[in-house]
Scaffold this active site. Sequence first.
Site, PDB file in Angstrom:
ATOM      1  CG  HIS A 187       9.598   0.858  -2.046  1.00  0.00           C
ATOM      2  ND1 HIS A 187       8.948  -0.204  -1.489  1.00  0.00           N
ATOM      3  CD2 HIS A 187       8.768   1.915  -1.940  1.00  0.00           C
ATOM      4  CE1 HIS A 187       7.785   0.201  -1.041  1.00  0.00           C
ATOM      5  NE2 HIS A 187       7.642   1.484  -1.292  1.00  0.00           N
ATOM      6  CD  GLU A 429      -0.407   3.043   1.710  1.00  0.00           C
ATOM      7  OE1 GLU A 429       0.326   2.798   0.749  1.00  0.00           O
ATOM      8  OE2 GLU A 429       0.019   3.586   2.758  1.00  0.00           O
ATOM      9  CB  CYS A 500       1.163   9.892  -3.973  1.00  0.00           C
ATOM     10  SG  CYS A 500       0.715   8.850  -2.586  1.00  0.00           S
TER      11      CYS A 500
HETATM   12  C1  PEP Z   1       1.562   3.475  -2.610  1.00  0.00           C
HETATM   13  O1  PEP Z   1       1.434   2.458  -1.921  1.00  0.00           O
HETATM   14  O2  PEP Z   1       0.920   3.689  -3.654  1.00  0.00           O
HETATM   15  C2  PEP Z   1       2.550   4.495  -2.217  1.00  0.00           C
HETATM   16  C3  PEP Z   1       2.642   5.622  -2.882  1.00  0.00           C
HETATM   17  O3  PEP Z   1       3.365   4.213  -1.164  1.00  0.00           O
HETATM   18  P1  PEP Z   1       4.699   3.323  -1.273  1.00  0.00           P
HETATM   19  O4  PEP Z   1       4.922   3.022  -2.734  1.00  0.00           O
HETATM   20  O5  PEP Z   1       5.787   4.123  -0.684  1.00  0.00           O
HETATM   21  O6  PEP Z   1       4.316   2.121  -0.481  1.00  0.00           O
HETATM   22 MG    MG Z   2       2.257   2.350   0.092  1.00  0.00          MG
END
Ligand code: PEP
Ligand code: MG
Length: 568
Positions: A187, A429, A500
């Site tokens: 992140h 996911e 996303c």
């Molecule tokens: C993902 O897992 O692709 C996503 C967009 O969520 P995060 O990166 O916040 O886990």
């Molecule tokens: Mg995710």
Amino acid sequence: MEKINGTGVSPGIAIGKAFVIKKAEVAVSGILLKGENEVIANVAAFNNAIEVAVNELEVIKLSLAGTDFEILETQIELISDPQIAEDVIEKIQSERKTANDAVIEVIANVVEVFESMDDEYMRARTADIKDIGSRILKHLNNTKTNTARFKPDSIIIADDLSPSDTITMDIKHVNGFATRTGSKTSHAAIIAKAKGIPAVVGCGDSLSTIQNDDVIILDGTSGLLYIDPAEETINEFRLKSEIQKQQSEKLKALKNRPAITTDGKKVMLSANISGAADMDDVHENGGEGIGLFRTELLFMDRTSFPTEDEQFKFYKQAALQSKGKPVIVRTIDIGGDKQLPYFNIPAELNPFLGYRAIRICLDQTDLFITQLKAILRAGVFGDLLIMFPMISNIQEVRAAKNILEKAKEELLAENIPFKANMKVGIMIEIPSAAVTADILAKEVDFFSIGTNDLCQYTLAVDRMNEKITHLYDPFNPGVLRLINNILEQGRKHHIHVGMCGEMAGDPLAALLLLGMGLEEFSMSASSIPTIKNTIINHSEADAKQVYRAVMTMDSSDEITAYLKAQFV
Ligand code: PEP
Ligand code: MG
């Protein structure tokens, strides 16, 4: 000049001086507490640190056997020793010492006593005492980086940066950052990209050779760091950086042009944001909507959960600033690498497979309802949609939707205006969700493919672990087949499907995803112009050809080589 190789996660060149963030230093501060409130806070912080440390040891113990198991048992016993707690609290209350100083002093005393014992076994316990001392201090000093100290043109060198360190970073002084651990989809990397800070992660232990004020060139595209480079290398990179900036300005000029292929296929290019503050960048880069509003960042960098009103204001601001563009608001996705200092999730052996996201929300429904009510209320001020993360089965979708209905009932009873028919979608996911997309499609208005997690769960590759980053591969045929299935089922059931995860902003994936039929690409705002450039310079027919060819290939090496060849 020394060269260090890592993973480039946020493009661009940064030149500056190293600012090394050391791991929490354990030293007596000598500070004396001022009032009763500080005393109470320090006692509470100490008790919390003990609780977290014991939980952590309990979890580790479960995975051990034999001698190791016994050592852990001893440590748990020692750390829970009421005498130690009593002595520490006494020092805080009577001597006005900080919890940190009190723990250091008490542990030092205990060590001294054990060292002077005749019994060899007891003497050997000093190592355990020192160990538990460090463990308590680690949790006690769960300190955040003091970003105010950054000098202008700093290149941050750190072991790791937590998402909250990264969001609170004063970027006007930070040219770039490099970390020892981490990968493309950690992140901290995603936030760096959103903020346009060049970053290299997963540099490994060689990063420890860097000293404060060393001159550094950081290339976030190639993933290379140059330490103490020659003047001519610096000039060479300054020039390169200038050219990159000019190219990116040129691409930004496409801002108002829709993303339509040469044969007329329109796709939607959206952005991922963490708050209304990111919205200017979205408009500036021509984003047509928000494909992912990561709300959990509002929950970080504070000491308690935000109230419904606080959340309402936060979402309302994003709704107002979206200028009518659709905004997909994702409900809180804490857990995994996103921990909250005030929400104590006991240490887990596999946090990414653990108590996280929708699992927490379905368990702690008060927390969930508060957020849902705030989002529903903000829906009056813009085109908000709601999205649940980490869905693994249909029961979770139904349970979340039931709670959403309850949130609406509460708002009705309270006579508070809200958007009643807000569209509801889920993130795909988790592999089980990808495989059962046909089942899930019947329950929701839209899907958004989260490739960051989908990739880590499909390939059993921890997205945070730099040692196996080469295995983290969205072009693995297994991942591509799952994505293809999600898109096929979305079409069959007439629901909108976006993406996303970071793959949506990867120029190498753009043609393939277009050919697969992806309707919405959502990414860091800064990536939008590059993806748009690819879309407007190719035809959908060509993209379909690319997709058909890729689906016959056996390996990601073959696939990526083929995709690279499309751009020459
Ligand atoms: C993902 O897992 O692709 C996503 C967009 O969520 P995060 O990166 O916040 O886990
Ligand atoms: Mg995710």
